[in-house]
Design an enzyme around this catalytic site. Sequence first.
Site, PDB file in Angstrom:
ATOM      1  N   ASP A 137      -7.701  -7.705   0.286  1.00 43.66           N
ATOM      2  CA  ASP A 137      -6.785  -7.908   1.421  1.00 43.66           C
ATOM      3  C   ASP A 137      -7.560  -7.564   2.665  1.00 43.66           C
ATOM      4  O   ASP A 137      -8.490  -6.743   2.616  1.00 43.66           O
ATOM      5  CB  ASP A 137      -5.578  -6.969   1.330  1.00 43.66           C
ATOM      6  CG  ASP A 137      -5.902  -5.580   1.849  1.00 43.66           C
ATOM      7  OD1 ASP A 137      -5.608  -5.284   3.024  1.00 43.66           O
ATOM      8  OD2 ASP A 137      -6.490  -4.778   1.083  1.00 43.66           O
ATOM      9  N   CYS A 181      -6.659 -28.360   7.099  1.00 47.20           N
ATOM     10  CA  CYS A 181      -5.447 -27.659   7.522  1.00 47.20           C
ATOM     11  C   CYS A 181      -4.768 -28.391   8.682  1.00 47.20           C
ATOM     12  O   CYS A 181      -5.370 -29.230   9.341  1.00 47.20           O
ATOM     13  CB  CYS A 181      -5.747 -26.200   7.893  1.00 47.20           C
ATOM     14  SG  CYS A 181      -6.368 -25.956   9.572  1.00 47.20           S
ATOM     15  N   HIS A 239      -5.384 -21.817  10.531  1.00 44.25           N
ATOM     16  CA  HIS A 239      -6.722 -22.239  10.125  1.00 44.25           C
ATOM     17  C   HIS A 239      -7.471 -21.128   9.396  1.00 44.25           C
ATOM     18  O   HIS A 239      -8.062 -21.359   8.342  1.00 44.25           O
ATOM     19  CB  HIS A 239      -7.563 -22.717  11.307  1.00 44.25           C
ATOM     20  CG  HIS A 239      -8.995 -22.894  10.883  1.00 44.25           C
ATOM     21  ND1 HIS A 239      -9.413 -23.991  10.166  1.00 44.25           N
ATOM     22  CD2 HIS A 239     -10.070 -22.074  10.962  1.00 44.25           C
ATOM     23  CE1 HIS A 239     -10.690 -23.849   9.840  1.00 44.25           C
ATOM     24  NE2 HIS A 239     -11.106 -22.690  10.323  1.00 44.25           N
ATOM     25  N   ASP A 282       0.864  -1.176   0.000  1.00 46.12           N
ATOM     26  CA  ASP A 282       0.000   0.000   0.000  1.00 46.12           C
ATOM     27  C   ASP A 282       0.906   1.234   0.000  1.00 46.12           C
ATOM     28  O   ASP A 282       2.135   1.118  -0.010  1.00 46.12           O
ATOM     29  CB  ASP A 282      -0.971  -0.038   1.186  1.00 46.12           C
ATOM     30  CG  ASP A 282      -0.261   0.066   2.525  1.00 46.12           C
ATOM     31  OD1 ASP A 282       0.969   0.274   2.545  1.00 46.12           O
ATOM     32  OD2 ASP A 282      -0.932  -0.059   3.559  1.00 46.12           O
ATOM     33  N   CYS A 334      -6.700 -28.332  12.027  1.00 47.24           N
ATOM     34  CA  CYS A 334      -7.882 -29.207  12.079  1.00 47.24           C
ATOM     35  C   CYS A 334      -7.510 -30.682  11.998  1.00 47.24           C
ATOM     36  O   CYS A 334      -8.209 -31.530  12.558  1.00 47.24           O
ATOM     37  CB  CYS A 334      -8.861 -28.817  10.963  1.00 47.24           C
ATOM     38  SG  CYS A 334      -9.638 -27.205  11.271  1.00 47.24           S
ATOM     39  N   CYS A 388     -12.372 -29.075   7.103  1.00 44.40           N
ATOM     40  CA  CYS A 388     -11.101 -28.413   6.797  1.00 44.40           C
ATOM     41  C   CYS A 388      -9.934 -29.397   6.889  1.00 44.40           C
ATOM     42  O   CYS A 388      -9.876 -30.213   7.799  1.00 44.40           O
ATOM     43  CB  CYS A 388     -10.893 -27.249   7.768  1.00 44.40           C
ATOM     44  SG  CYS A 388      -9.339 -26.375   7.527  1.00 44.40           S
TER      45      CYS A 388
END
Lengths: 387, 387
Positions: free
Chosen positions: A279, A319, A348, A93, A322, A317
């Site tokens: 974002d 990930c 996660h 930015d 998880c 999930c």
Amino acid sequence: MSSPFSFILRHTDGCARLGEFHTPHGTVETPAFMPVGTQGAVKATRHADLEALDAQIILGNTYHLFLRPGDELIARRGGLHRFIGWTRPILTDSGGYQVFSLAERRVISEEGAQFRSHLDGSLHMLTPERAVDIQARLGSDIAMVFDECLAFPAERAAVAHSMERSVRWARRCRERLDQLRNGRVNGVTITNPGQAQFGIVQGGVVQELRLASAAATVNIGFEGYAIGGLSVGEPTQLMYSVVADTARVLPHDQPRYLMGTGTPEDLVECVARGIDMFDCVMPTRNARNGQLFTSEGRVNIKNARYAEDDRPLDEACGCYTCRTHSRAYLRHLYMAGEMTSGALNTLHNLSFYLDTMRKIRDAISLRTFEKFRQEFLRAASRLSSDQ
Amino acid sequence: MSSPFSFILRHTDGCARLGEFHTPHGTVETPAFMPVGTQGAVKATRHADLEALDAQIILGNTYHLFLRPGDELIARRGGLHRFIGWTRPILTDSGGYQVFSLAERRVISEEGAQFRSHLDGSLHMLTPERAVDIQARLGSDIAMVFDECLAFPAERAAVAHSMERSVRWARRCRERLDQLRNGRVNGVTITNPGQAQFGIVQGGVVQELRLASAAATVNIGFEGYAIGGLSVGEPTQLMYSVVADTARVLPHDQPRYLMGTGTPEDLVECVARGIDMFDCVMPTRNARNGQLFTSEGRVNIKNARYAEDDRPLDEACGCYTCRTHSRAYLRHLYMAGEMTSGALNTLHNLSFYLDTMRKIRDAISLRTFEKFRQEFLRAASRLSSDQ
């Protein structure tokens, strides 16, 4: 010299768009979510995690990096990519938003923004030219123009005045970049000669001002266009409506980036309105506060009801968090103040966000986006009481 | 019913020993270092990291887990392994050390230790029997006896009195475990029937008391023996000498565990004196404070000299941190207060410790331990001024 940045729009499904853009550090599939790496690190993660989660681009904050460790130090390290050890694309930015939200004792003039550092009170001046130079030293793949950010709500006259100044600043930013590209500026080490620059449409929630800002910004000409000044407190439906009206008038063949948004539902709803890039600090910040996004809605892990819950956070999930841990353990780590809590929760939440983006892209590709959208919003509302 | 715990001494090189012990959750090669997972998590790491770094066993703190989330809650989850999602061996301390170092308003009697929680001031009583019961619920692979811990320095009479009480407490611990193993206690869920129990030798820095404590503790009979009450402020050479004298009189065919030690140099020096197991918060705590162990000595990463140092932290290290990042970036993350700093530093320090243990085992195996020791100490002293 121009930028090698290019955008390819592959496919549309309603207003939703499937595409990709190319940068000196690789390709990003859109719609894309960019995890926020404020100080050159996405909080509580490792780069290898982000890569494994398929984060194709991250965002760095010019304001923070300018103050610490400094853009000149980063340029001496070869630019932000080399300094932080991240090889994929980076968007920075312009520092504008942080000057208006974080810095102390701001004095805004046509020239730019004078402010004191929130870290040590030191006095600094950011101008459109300076913001371009700093980002040239950082060497991000996409630099943003320096704009003025108003709080919501604001008077129409103030919004108009600020929008017009942002257009003038955008023009100065583009002129400065052209000078840099043409080697007409001394003392600025350009660490990524292929850097692109995006303009930012302002105008608050006033349709007429948004359209005027879009027209003027597109007239200057950038590699992509962002919608700024939203997700600052306005009602969600109003935000969606401004996004739809603004996206409609932006060039079809260039990427559209909605800055600082939002919830998973916001991502789906704004893709439906023609946005390509997002974002937001929400997945990372909320993770550290124990607020988790799941396929069935939100989970506030500090809630006592999870103390003896042996199920994974999200059955759907895959990930690491998880796969490895129970809600009971995640709650324990949060209550015990373990740093690992923030790291596992962040993993996660970013997995959920990036997985959502992948599903969005798949659905657009299959022309089933509207069905996906309805199912997603229905599932997300299930646990909405767990706040 | 007895424990399936067994120790095999494979090989010696001088007083250094190469071996392995078997537990219900797998085998641990010795000499071994156990990362400290106080609250059921090794701070700032993930289990998968620890496994990748070849941590074969971790330590949990009974005092912390008893207070939060509670041993009964953990027993209902199926024990500590299942609760935290760690499948390899775990050793738990007895809570004694923390009662003496962390808890408030302690009242010690022959019965046990009454104290107030450092978390909420609640009143608790830990006795030898209670410490055994709690560890039975946690289901660690190795439980420690409940002992009294004195500060250094202490009067000889106080040391003697305390050591004798610790022996009486150790006997009560063993009797309680025998009762649990024989099903003669109600209300205690045993989550790991194969749990072993280690005795602890006390006696401060008084050789005669150490020998008396060792004889009495071995006479009770445990699956292994620890040396407690060291690394509490005594001079390093005195510590080494007590370790050597105590290790010498412990059973040759059982593991010897030096509690709460130490620096990398301490590990090498105490392996040289016959120690098989270590634990210490130093690699993890120092990492979070920016103090890093390298093959050339210590690095204090906040030192300004690293601000523009593009080299990896340790050229000789293959850990993720050293493969991915520069000293300059690690310093920036530390100065910026990024959580990632603690995580990356911890990964490196644990890598260094566990790598050192592997090199120690290799050297003993090749009967080159003395040569390794001399080279290790020489390299470690190089950067010793970087404090």
